[in-house]
Enzyme design. Structure first.
Site, PDB file in Angstrom:
ATOM      1  N   ALA A 239       0.863  -1.185   0.000  1.00 42.20           N
ATOM      2  CA  ALA A 239       0.000   0.000   0.000  1.00 42.20           C
ATOM      3  C   ALA A 239       0.899   1.234   0.000  1.00 42.20           C
ATOM      4  O   ALA A 239       1.547   1.540   1.005  1.00 42.20           O
ATOM      5  CB  ALA A 239      -0.919  -0.009   1.213  1.00 42.20           C
ATOM      6  N   LEU A 240       0.962   1.926  -1.098  1.00 43.00           N
ATOM      7  CA  LEU A 240       1.927   2.998  -1.313  1.00 43.00           C
ATOM      8  C   LEU A 240       1.834   4.071  -0.230  1.00 43.00           C
ATOM      9  O   LEU A 240       0.763   4.666  -0.017  1.00 43.00           O
ATOM     10  CB  LEU A 240       1.716   3.613  -2.693  1.00 43.00           C
ATOM     11  CG  LEU A 240       2.696   4.722  -3.104  1.00 43.00           C
ATOM     12  CD1 LEU A 240       4.116   4.186  -3.174  1.00 43.00           C
ATOM     13  CD2 LEU A 240       2.272   5.329  -4.439  1.00 43.00           C
ATOM     14  N   ASP A 241       2.957   4.324   0.446  1.00 41.24           N
ATOM     15  CA  ASP A 241       3.084   5.374   1.461  1.00 41.24           C
ATOM     16  C   ASP A 241       2.111   5.210   2.616  1.00 41.24           C
ATOM     17  O   ASP A 241       1.755   6.186   3.294  1.00 41.24           O
ATOM     18  CB  ASP A 241       2.897   6.767   0.825  1.00 41.24           C
ATOM     19  CG  ASP A 241       4.007   7.106  -0.157  1.00 41.24           C
ATOM     20  OD1 ASP A 241       5.136   6.628   0.055  1.00 41.24           O
ATOM     21  OD2 ASP A 241       3.736   7.831  -1.132  1.00 41.24           O
ATOM     22  N   GLU A 242       1.657   3.980   2.881  1.00 37.13           N
ATOM     23  CA  GLU A 242       0.699   3.742   3.956  1.00 37.13           C
ATOM     24  C   GLU A 242       1.203   2.703   4.961  1.00 37.13           C
ATOM     25  O   GLU A 242       0.432   2.177   5.751  1.00 37.13           O
ATOM     26  CB  GLU A 242      -0.655   3.306   3.380  1.00 37.13           C
ATOM     27  CG  GLU A 242      -1.334   4.383   2.542  1.00 37.13           C
ATOM     28  CD  GLU A 242      -2.709   3.962   2.048  1.00 37.13           C
ATOM     29  OE1 GLU A 242      -3.241   2.962   2.567  1.00 37.13           O
ATOM     30  OE2 GLU A 242      -3.244   4.639   1.147  1.00 37.13           O
TER      31      GLU A 242
END
Length: 297
Positions: A239-242
């Site tokens: 989950a990109l940047d999460e």
């Protein structure tokens, strides 16, 4: 010699100080965990110099970090702790305090985060070894050469992404990499690689997300008149940047600042935040609790 630990002075010998270990563990919370761990360490002849623990009311999990000194060998500590680990269903690690974490640095064209990590490692602030630097551009090769660290240029395109990540895996295997730091590496890792690096890769970005996505985020924020800027260091996930957040920092700005000043101030915060996250990870102070972290600092 006296050594400060857990808010008190502890008398330990020089020989004991040369055998310092840190134990980290997590498991479902239940009575008796601290007593069992302390008892096992006593059996192994350990002197506890620092102990921190936390029980999460949200997840029902228990977390503990213990520093000890002992004349016992690491294998003796493992043997003493293994029955406790099995009884409580723990995830755990045992590491020598003076054992540096083998760390791969990755960056693209921006030098600020990479330079901060390299400088602090060279000055002895960060307990890591850096056997290699990887980049999808050649801009930072001179910085790597200045610090005497091998530089690996691995270009990435949509058609070559899989092959590029295989080369990356080969470098990680060759150098026994334990931690990967994305020091402003502007490429998205594949879901498979993210899964392989769970809890072992740290990323840094500005703290405006999910607002001001894309190019020139500081200029976007300036145009909107924001009053706080900052940075977030987190573990890498699909989950990109999460991913689970390790550290964040914010600083105040006002209407008198220019977009260029926003950028410079943001770079400073990014460098500090990433270096702090790397330090805490390398000192075995960060434990995962689902999509959150417990940081014993």
């Amino acid at each position: 010699m006296q050594h400060v630990g857990a808010g008190r002075l502890v008398g330990v010998s020089n020989e004991q100080l040369n055998q310092a270990y840190v134990v980290t563990l997590s498991c479902p919370d239940r009575p008796g965990i601290v007593h069992a761990v302390a008892g096992a360490l006593l059996v192994a002849g350990c002197n506890i110099t620092d102990s921190q623990q936390y029980g999460s009311p949200a997840t029902g999990n228990f977390f503990m970090r213990v520093e000890v000194t002992t004349t016992a060998a690491k294998s003796e500590l493992q043997s003493a702790l293994e029955p406790v680990v099995e009884a409580f269903g723990m995830q755990w690690s045992l590491n020598a305090v003076d054992q540096k974490v083998r760390t791969l640095l990755m960056a693209s064209t921006s030098a600020h985060c990479l330079n901060d990590i390299l400088f602090q490692q060279r000055s002895g602030t960060l307990p890591i070894d850096i056997p290699a630097i990887v980049s999808n551009h050649q801009d930072l090769a001179g910085l790597a050469e200045f610090y005497g660290i091998p530089f690996h240029y691995i270009p990435v395109t949509p058609d070559t992404k899989a092959q590029a990540e295989d080369k990356l895996r080969a470098i990680m295997a060759e150098h026994d990499i334990e931690l990967t730091v994305l020091a402003r590496y502007m490429q998205i890792l594949s879901d498979d690689l993210c899964a392989e690096l769970t809890g072992k890769a740290i990323n840094i970005h500005h703290s405006f997300l999910p607002s001001f996505k894309g190019a020139r985020p500081y200029h976007q924020a300036h145009a909107r008149g924001v009053k706080l800027i900052g940075a977030t260091a987190h573990y890498v996930t699909a989950a990109l940047d999460e991913g689970p957040i390790i550290e964040q920092e914010v600083i105040r700005v006002d209407h008198a600042r220019t977009p260029e000043q926003f950028v410079q101030m943001g770079r400073d915060v990014e460098g500090r935040t990433l270096a702090q996250a790397v330090q805490w990870h390398a000192e075995h102070r960060v434990l995962l609790d689902g999509n959150r972290t417990v940081v014993f600092n």
